[in-house]
Design an enzyme around this catalytic site. Structure first.
Site, PDB file in Angstrom:
ATOM      1  N   ARG A   1       1.483 -23.118  74.258  1.00 10.01           N
ATOM      2  CA  ARG A   1       0.698 -22.518  75.342  1.00 10.01           C
ATOM      3  C   ARG A   1      -0.080 -23.569  76.141  1.00 10.01           C
ATOM      4  O   ARG A   1      -0.691 -24.467  75.579  1.00 10.01           O
ATOM      5  CB  ARG A   1      -0.296 -21.498  74.779  1.00 10.01           C
ATOM      6  CG  ARG A   1      -1.263 -21.031  75.872  1.00 10.01           C
ATOM      7  CD  ARG A   1      -2.022 -19.825  75.542  1.00 10.01           C
ATOM      8  NE  ARG A   1      -2.780 -19.935  74.307  1.00 10.01           N
ATOM      9  CZ  ARG A   1      -3.446 -18.910  73.783  1.00 10.01           C
ATOM     10  NH1 ARG A   1      -3.403 -17.736  74.363  1.00 10.01           N
ATOM     11  NH2 ARG A   1      -4.108 -19.074  72.674  1.00 10.01           N
TER      12      ARG A   1
ATOM     13  N   ARG B   1      -7.333 -19.768  62.393  1.00 10.41           N
ATOM     14  CA  ARG B   1      -7.398 -18.483  63.121  1.00 10.41           C
ATOM     15  C   ARG B   1      -6.483 -17.454  62.459  1.00 10.41           C
ATOM     16  O   ARG B   1      -6.819 -16.276  62.370  1.00 10.41           O
ATOM     17  CB  ARG B   1      -6.990 -18.693  64.587  1.00 10.41           C
ATOM     18  CG  ARG B   1      -8.090 -19.340  65.416  1.00 10.41           C
ATOM     19  CD  ARG B   1      -7.553 -19.943  66.693  1.00 10.41           C
ATOM     20  NE  ARG B   1      -7.018 -18.975  67.625  1.00 10.41           N
ATOM     21  CZ  ARG B   1      -6.200 -19.290  68.630  1.00 10.41           C
ATOM     22  NH1 ARG B   1      -5.840 -20.553  68.832  1.00 10.41           N
ATOM     23  NH2 ARG B   1      -5.751 -18.362  69.435  1.00 10.41           N
TER      24      ARG B   1
END
Ligand code: AP5
Length: 231
Positions: A129, A167
């Site tokens: 990303r 995460r």
């Protein structure tokens, strides 16, 4: 009755992509707690700067801070026809607080969409990303600069390899129980997020419309029963 949607999913599942598109197409506000925090960081807001320390490590910001942010945002009149939540709730405490807010609003049920993607694909997406360094929008494939504002593309601060691992762990520990909190509700739906974005979009739209129609019918039925009981 409002169209009140929660887009759930692990980091990189595409919940932001789908929440953004769905909200735009239906004329609803998209409320992303991650975006609100990142905007606050840009504006040097002290609460957001404190939150940044946790975000950079892949940890969650405390419930009290996040619930206050969402409570304020949902109090704005543009949410009256409904809203699309992205990245909230992430803990069972946040989900319970949202239920209390929804009771106060009395504007229709919550439709909960869980966008599911295998972990290997999540890691691949986050690794690849790029976002706009100016406006924070996800980069479009094949474009050298931001398609929205022409800004330079950068790696998001928390897309670093080790932070992504954290995460995903935090998601399993703190957020997966939120799915169990919602799973038994008739307005809970699961969507296969490991498809091309337009196919995910088609499934998301179908699931939301189907769940919302069922939810609205149930609320109308309950109101008829209460009205009869009061006669
Ligand atoms: P947040 O900003 O919410 O990040 P996240 O949950 O980790 O989610 P992402 O934005 O990484 O992924 P996404 O699922 O939205 O995927 P996207 O559409 O971007 O939160 C960041 C941090 O803020 C948290 O770690 C925490 O510290 C804090 N925070 C936020 N909310 C909080 C809360 N409620 N409580 C406590 N702390 C909170 O897509 C990812 C990539 O995949 C993109 O490149 C995209 O183009 C691509 N993609 C999307 N769909 C597809 C597809 N179908 N096929 C191929 N590629 C795709």
């Amino acid at each position: 009755m409002g169209l009140n949607v929660i887009m759930m999913g692990a980091p990189g599942a595409g919940k932001g992509t789908q929440a953004d598109r769905f909200a735009r197409e239906r004329g609803l506000p998209k409320i992303s707690t991650g975006d609100i925090l990142r905007e606050g960081i840009k504006e040097q807001n002290p609460v957001a700067l404190e939150a940044k320390k946790l975000m950079d490590r892949g940890e969650l910001v405390d419930d009290a801070t996040i619930i206050a942010i969402v409570r304020d945002r949902l109090a704005r009149p543009d949410t009256r026809p409904g809203f699309v939540l992205d990245g909230f709730p992430r803990t069972v405490g946040q989900a319970a607080a949202l239920d209390r807010l929804m009771e106060e609003r009395a504007q229709g049920p919550l439709v909960v969409i869980d966008v599911v993607v295998p972990e290997q694909e999540l890691v691949r997406r986050l690794d690849g990303r790029r976002i706009c360094g100016r406006c924070g929008t996800n980069a479009e494939a094949g474009k050298p600069v931001c398609g929205k504002c022409g800004g330079e593309l950068v790696v998001r601060a928390d897309d670093d390899g080790q932070v992504v691992v954290e995460r995903l762990k935090v998601y399993e520990r703190a957020t997966r129980p939120v799915l169990e909190y919602y799973r038994a509700r008739p307005t809970f739906r699961v969507v296969n997020g490991a498809q091309a974005p337009e196919h995910v979009a088609r499934d998301v739209d179908r699931m939301i419309d189907d769940a919302a129609a069922g939810g609205a019918a149930r609320v109308a039925g309950e109101r008829r029963v209460s009205a009869r009981a009061a006669e």
